[in-house]
Design an enzyme around this catalytic site. Structure first.
Site, mmCIF file in Angstrom:
data_model
loop_
_atom_site.group_PDB
_atom_site.id
_atom_site.type_symbol
_atom_site.label_atom_id
_atom_site.label_comp_id
_atom_site.label_asym_id
_atom_site.label_seq_id
_atom_site.Cartn_x
_atom_site.Cartn_y
_atom_site.Cartn_z
ATOM 1 N N TRP A 1 -20.283 -51.730 -89.946
ATOM 2 C CA TRP A 1 -21.452 -51.765 -89.048
ATOM 3 C C TRP A 1 -22.729 -51.998 -89.838
ATOM 4 O O TRP A 1 -23.618 -52.716 -89.378
ATOM 5 C CB TRP A 1 -21.522 -50.496 -88.199
ATOM 6 C CG TRP A 1 -20.321 -50.367 -87.310
ATOM 7 C CD1 TRP A 1 -19.339 -49.430 -87.374
ATOM 8 C CD2 TRP A 1 -19.946 -51.246 -86.228
ATOM 9 N NE1 TRP A 1 -18.385 -49.665 -86.416
ATOM 10 C CE2 TRP A 1 -18.726 -50.774 -85.704
ATOM 11 C CE3 TRP A 1 -20.519 -52.396 -85.674
ATOM 12 C CZ2 TRP A 1 -18.074 -51.390 -84.633
ATOM 13 C CZ3 TRP A 1 -19.864 -53.016 -84.602
ATOM 14 C CH2 TRP A 1 -18.662 -52.519 -84.092
ATOM 15 N N ASP B 1 -28.870 -46.040 -88.006
ATOM 16 C CA ASP B 1 -27.917 -46.257 -86.916
ATOM 17 C C ASP B 1 -27.100 -44.973 -86.828
ATOM 18 O O ASP B 1 -26.282 -44.690 -87.708
ATOM 19 C CB ASP B 1 -27.033 -47.469 -87.256
ATOM 20 C CG ASP B 1 -25.894 -47.660 -86.246
ATOM 21 O OD1 ASP B 1 -25.775 -46.859 -85.299
ATOM 22 O OD2 ASP B 1 -25.115 -48.628 -86.425
ATOM 23 N N LYS C 1 -20.253 -42.612 -77.645
ATOM 24 C CA LYS C 1 -19.461 -41.689 -78.468
ATOM 25 C C LYS C 1 -19.879 -40.247 -78.158
ATOM 26 O O LYS C 1 -19.127 -39.510 -77.546
ATOM 27 C CB LYS C 1 -19.615 -42.025 -79.938
ATOM 28 C CG LYS C 1 -19.061 -43.436 -80.239
ATOM 29 C CD LYS C 1 -19.657 -44.022 -81.469
ATOM 30 C CE LYS C 1 -19.573 -45.523 -81.544
ATOM 31 N NZ LYS C 1 -18.267 -46.116 -81.377
HETATM 32 N N1 PMP Z 1 -22.872 -48.923 -85.135
HETATM 33 C C1 PMP Z 1 -21.872 -48.040 -85.259
HETATM 34 C C2 PMP Z 1 -21.947 -46.985 -86.320
HETATM 35 C C3 PMP Z 1 -20.773 -48.108 -84.385
HETATM 36 O O1 PMP Z 1 -19.767 -47.237 -84.509
HETATM 37 C C4 PMP Z 1 -20.743 -49.111 -83.395
HETATM 38 C C5 PMP Z 1 -19.629 -49.234 -82.385
HETATM 39 N N2 PMP Z 1 -18.466 -48.633 -82.629
HETATM 40 C C6 PMP Z 1 -21.794 -50.024 -83.331
HETATM 41 C C7 PMP Z 1 -22.851 -49.885 -84.201
HETATM 42 C C8 PMP Z 1 -21.810 -51.118 -82.309
HETATM 43 O O2 PMP Z 1 -22.094 -50.557 -81.082
HETATM 44 P P1 PMP Z 1 -22.081 -51.357 -79.724
HETATM 45 O O3 PMP Z 1 -20.659 -51.649 -79.400
HETATM 46 O O4 PMP Z 1 -22.730 -50.405 -78.770
HETATM 47 O O5 PMP Z 1 -22.876 -52.593 -79.897
#
Ligand code: PMP
Length: 360
Positions: free
Chosen positions: A102, A172, A196
């Site tokens: 991520w 994030d 989450k």
């Molecule tokens: N950042 C992290 C730490 C994540 O775990 C995730 C999704 N699992 C995301 C970003 C992306 O999130 P989204 O699917 O809401 O775009």
């Protein structure tokens, strides 16, 4: 009703009490004879729900007055773009610490917007740990420093956050917001997709220092400018009303649990149970994360070879455990134990791990 043993990484388990409350109000929210989805987002009934979610989040995380709380769509992934579009100033560099997929995706989007670089990374060692923070690695022309507080895929988590003097810190926190107390004042912008620890997918929470709003250029597309959300209480256009309602219920539930301090204690106990099952197994289960970087939200592990891992996952599935497969990009096993995953389910998983080990 028997709830599933849900260890999904997100969307993930929600508190049963929240789902029941939503069900109770499904056809008639606050005496309106309408469902939450049928209310106008300009109605006073919806306004109360929207503002309650903001107020609860402020209270639970002790968010100071000089911070905005914004609700944005597009997931945490849109924040990968919005952060640099709004905050990366011309002639400066966006600094990223790369601790997993991520973070890498966030950096990839920043590079499309301007100058951006990873100042530190644990990629060479398969993202097994959070690199030691070295303030001298932050570039002199840094626009901001971006970190990922919990790495959902690799199962690592920052234990102690960087402290910076003059460089905004962006985090994030999609997979660990509300799992432990944080000092919001140490951050300049925090974002988290809700699916989450906060509720269902469809809404992303952004907590940002008001001062930072000055950076956003008027030439940005309206919906990609943080000022649009800040000036209109996130009601410039139609917000995801159902997701925000469920967010408000999850926050109410978190408050009833005793707030983030109590939730952290429960999370410590839950993660201890699983890490103990790994550590006691004498190499039968092999944890992915180094001990000092272990995540309390996503417990990642492997078995001695792919065949045994496959067998474990198959048997776990037959025993009713959901979502234990590692992310499709790395494989192995992962138990996501967000706030709403009940302690009993974690004990059941640890028991299952022990009995599978004995039989194999
Ligand atoms: N950042 C992290 C730490 C994540 O775990 C995730 C999704 N699992 C995301 C970003 C992306 O999130 P989204 O699917 O809401 O775009």
């Amino acid at each position: 009703m028997n709830r599933a043993l849900n260890f999904n990484a997100g969307p993930a388990a929600l508190p049963e009490a929240v789902l029941k409350e939503a069900e109770k109000n499904w056809l008639n929210i606050n005496g309106s004879n309408m469902a939450i989805m049928e209310l106008s987002h300009r109605s006073k009934e919806y306004d109360a729900i929207h503002n309650k979610a903001i107020a609860l989040l402020r209270k639970l995380l002790s968010i100071p007055e000089n911070y905005e709380v914004l609700f944005i769509q597009g997931g945490a992934s849109l924040q990968f773009s919005m952060v640099p579009m709004n905050l990366l100033l011309e002639g400066s560099t966006a600094n990223y610490i790369s601790t997993g997929s991520w973070s890498e995706k966030a950096l990839k989007e920043a590079v499309k917007v301007g100058k951006a670089a990873a100042i530190s990374s644990s990629k060479g060692e398969n993202f097994k740990f959070i690199p030691q923070f070295d303030a001298s690695a932050v570039t002199e022309d840094a626009s901001y420093l971006h970190i990922t507080s919990n790495n959902t895929i690799y199962g690592t988590q920052w234990q102690k956050f960087p402290v910076l003097e003059n460089v905004p810190l962006i985090a994030d926190m999609s997979s660990d917001i509300l799992s432990r107390p944080i000092n919001v004042e140490n951050f300049d912008l925090i974002y988290a997709g809700a699916q989450k620890n906060l509720g269902p997918s469809g809404v992303t929470v952004v907590i940002m220092k008001k001062d930072l709003l000055e950076r956003s250029n008027d030439s940005l597309p309206t919906m990609l400018n943080y000022n649009t959300y800040a000036k209109n209480n996130s009601l410039y256009n139609t917000p995801p009303t159902l997701a925000i309602y469920l967010l408000s219920l999850v926050l109410e539930w978190a408050e009833q649990q005793g707030g983030v301090e109590v939730i952290e204690k429960i999370n410590n106990e839950k993660s201890d149970v699983l890490y103990q099952a790994i550590d006691e197994s004498e190499g039968f289960y092999i944890g992915h994360a180094e001990n000092t970087s272990r995540s309390k939200m996503n417990v990642t592990f492997n078995l001695k070879d792919e065949e045994t891992s496959k067998k474990f996952l198959q048997k776990a599935k037959e025993a009713g455990f959901i979502g234990l497969n590692g992310h499709r990009s790395i494989g192995g096993c992962r138990a996501s134990i967000y706030n709403a995953v009940p302690m009993e389910h974690v004990y059941q998983l640890a028991e299952f791990m022990k009995s599978f080990r004995k039989g194999n």
